[in-house]
Scaffold this motif. Structure first.
Motif, short mmCIF file in Angstrom:
data_model
loop_
_atom_site.label_atom_id
_atom_site.label_comp_id
_atom_site.label_asym_id
_atom_site.label_seq_id
_atom_site.Cartn_x
_atom_site.Cartn_y
_atom_site.Cartn_z
N MET A 286 0.66 -1.09 -0.03
CA MET A 286 -0.04 0.07 0.05
C MET A 286 0.78 1.34 -0.05
SD MET A 286 -3.30 0.81 1.98
CE MET A 286 -4.38 2.22 1.76
N VAL A 287 0.29 2.30 -0.92
CA VAL A 287 1.09 3.53 -0.88
C VAL A 287 0.14 4.78 -0.35
CG1 VAL A 287 2.35 5.12 -2.33
CG2 VAL A 287 2.63 2.78 -2.42
N PHE A 288 0.25 5.56 0.41
CA PHE A 288 -0.44 6.41 0.98
C PHE A 288 -0.51 7.90 0.36
CE2 PHE A 288 -0.09 3.17 3.89
CZ PHE A 288 -1.06 2.91 4.32
N GLN A 289 -1.46 8.49 0.65
CA GLN A 289 -1.73 10.06 0.01
C GLN A 289 -0.41 10.97 0.49
OE1 GLN A 289 -5.04 12.07 1.39
NE2 GLN A 289 -4.65 13.90 0.56
N LYS A 290 0.38 11.09 1.64
CA LYS A 290 1.42 11.65 1.89
C LYS A 290 2.50 10.61 1.91
CE LYS A 290 2.98 15.15 5.00
NZ LYS A 290 3.00 15.27 6.77
N PRO A 291 3.64 10.90 1.31
CA PRO A 291 4.90 10.11 1.35
C PRO A 291 5.08 10.10 2.98
CG PRO A 291 5.22 11.89 -0.25
CD PRO A 291 4.08 12.35 0.33
N ASN A 292 5.52 8.83 3.19
CA ASN A 292 5.73 8.34 4.86
C ASN A 292 6.80 7.58 5.15
OD1 ASN A 292 4.63 6.13 3.71
ND2 ASN A 292 3.24 5.80 5.48
N PRO A 293 8.04 7.90 4.62
CA PRO A 293 9.20 7.33 4.93
C PRO A 293 9.43 7.29 6.23
CG PRO A 293 9.92 9.53 3.55
CD PRO A 293 8.47 9.39 3.71
#
Lengths: 251, 220
Positions: free
Chosen positions: A89-96
């Motif tokens: 899953m990849v979210f709206q805001k980049p969350n590294p």
């Protein structure tokens, strides 16, 4: 075309609120399916059914069945951790994570207990290549991922999802926080990834849905109003509500 | 009303204006031929500039809406059909000018008897009713009225086909130059009728999303 995912007679409740109403849909393998609709229509709820993210919400209740490769993923025998290895899953805001680029991409492998450094290195490299980021970061893998641009951070997150080799990628408005150049890079990436992955993307950007998806589903107030090939939806939708939404008449 | 709706409404009124300019051009053309009115024939040439300017304006508006508003579905079909209708209308206006040119340039009027025999007047009447149908269909967004032109176009085709033999039979009776121009005009009107049929197809495409060009069933 084979259906990779399927929803049958799906209702979703958050307490007394019915968020999804009798959804039936088949998602084609190795294709990009866009979920569109106004805020609160249920598209993100629907997306999160496929990796059981909604399970964390106390009031969440599901009726009906969700299948991946003909297995009901809400069956008691299904291990959620195993499911999520298969569904990235990849979210709206980049969350590294506040870690190096390498450690971000290797994260999923390490929590799976994989310690073989050579194997991890190869996977990280492959994932960064698939995410079209390798050439930009190959000399800076030890650099903090937080030091990258927004578009690069999002591609690190995509690489992190790809490193564990899922077959399905869920994307919840993955470019809404990116500028047009970074958006174009991520869109190009999504377009190439479909050769290997089945991708479902939630987007508020109609042109983006048109550019990158093969199929489009329009949700409105918890109902699946229309589901068809993207070119049909954007040239000749069957339902008036779909036409009103995509032409900006309401929503 | 959102911005694209406003743009589309403006474009619709520009195309309607184009329809009316071309319709006026044809009425003048018909008048010039039937009444051998050289003044009207000259007037047609001068109003051609207005039609060309309107064509360019509509082209430009279509491009702007596509570039700035990224239309989809019914909006996209409207822009695509408008673009094609615009060019078809300009082509029809060119034909009107071309058939009136004989009247402007020559001193021998079309003979009344041969006009009747070739049914040129009837052909022009049918053409005018086709144009009326299309304007009504476009303005009221009524595909049923647009469909009426397909049958009328067949009548125009029939008159054109019959004209050839009629001209041959009369070749020794009238001025040959006049007869050849008459036959040529009939051919041109037939081609203009085909353009009207295409406009009908575009109106149906816009309203019903049905592609009926190149179909044998377009009179259904």
């Amino acid at each position: 075309m084979k259906n990779k995912l399927e929803a049958k007679n799906v209702d979703v409740f958050y307490g007394k609120l019915k968020a999804l109403n009798n959804i039936n849909i088949g998602i084609t393998e190795n294709a990009v399916t866009a979920l569109i609709g106004p805020s609160g229509c249920g598209k993100s709820t629907f997306l999160r059914l496929f990796n059981r993210m909604n399970d964390y919400i106390d009031s969440f209740k599901l009726n009906g069945d969700i299948y991946i490769d003909n297995t009901n993923i809400y069956d008691k025998s299904v291990l959620v951790d195993e499911l999520r290895k298969n569904v990235g899953m990849v979210f709206q805001k980049p969350n590294p994570f506040p870690k190096s680029i390498f450690d971000n991409v290797a994260y999923g492998l390490k929590i799976q207990g994989i310690n073989d450094k050579k194997f991890i290195k190869k996977r990280v490299e492959d994932a960064l290549m698939q995410a079209a980021l390798w050439d930009e970061v190959k000399d800076d893998l030890d650099k903090s991922a937080l030091a990258l641009s927004g578009g690069q951070q999002q591609r690190v997150c995509i690489a992190r999802a790809l490193a564990v080799e899922p077959s399905i990628l869920l994307m919840d408005e993955p470019t809404s926080a990116l500028d047009p150049i970074a958006t174009a890079k991520v869109e190009k990436l999504i377009y190439t990834l479909k050769e290997k992955y089945t991708i479902i993307i939630v987007t508020h950007n109609m042109q983006q849905a048109g550019r990158i998806s093969d199929y489009t589903a329009f949700f409105y107030m918890g109902d699946l109003i229309e589901f068809d090939k993207t070119d049909t939806i954007f040239t000749n939708p069957k339902m008036e509500r779909t036409e009103n939404y995509i032409t900006g008449r309401f929503g | 009303m959102n911005t694209i709706e406003k743009e589309i409404l403006n474009l619709k009124s520009s195309l309607l204006k184009m329809f009316l300019l071309v319709e006026g051009q044809w009425e003048k053309g018909a008048n010039a031929i039937i009444n051998y009115d050289q003044d009207i024939a000259e007037e047609i040439s001068s109003s051609e500039n207005r039609i060309n300017a309107q064509e360019l304006k509509i082209d430009n508006d279509c491009e702007n809406i596509i570039a700035l508003h990224a239309p989809v579905a019914v909006d996209l079909r409207f822009i695509l059909s408008t673009y094609k209708i615009n060019h078809a209308l300009e082509h029809i206006a060119d034909i009107a000018e071309s058939i009136a040119k004989y009247v402007a340039d020559h001193d021998v009027a079309y003979n009344k008897k041969i006009l009747d025999e070739t049914r040129l007047t009837e052909m022009l009447d049918v053409f005018n009713t086709m144009m009326d149908c299309l304007i009504e269909a476009f303005e009221n967004e009524d595909p049923k009225i647009a469909r009426k032109v397909f049958k009328k176009d067949k009548l125009i085709n029939k008159i054109n086909t019959d004209a050839h033999q009629i001209i041959i039979e009369n070749i020794d009776k009238y001025d040959n130059n006049m007869l050849l121009y008459l036959l040529s005009s009939i051919r041109k009107i037939e081609r203009a009728g085909d353009s009207l049929k295409k406009i009908g197809e575009e109106i149906i495409y816009h309203l019903e999303a049905k592609v009926i060009k190149h179909s044998q069933k377009n009179n259904l």
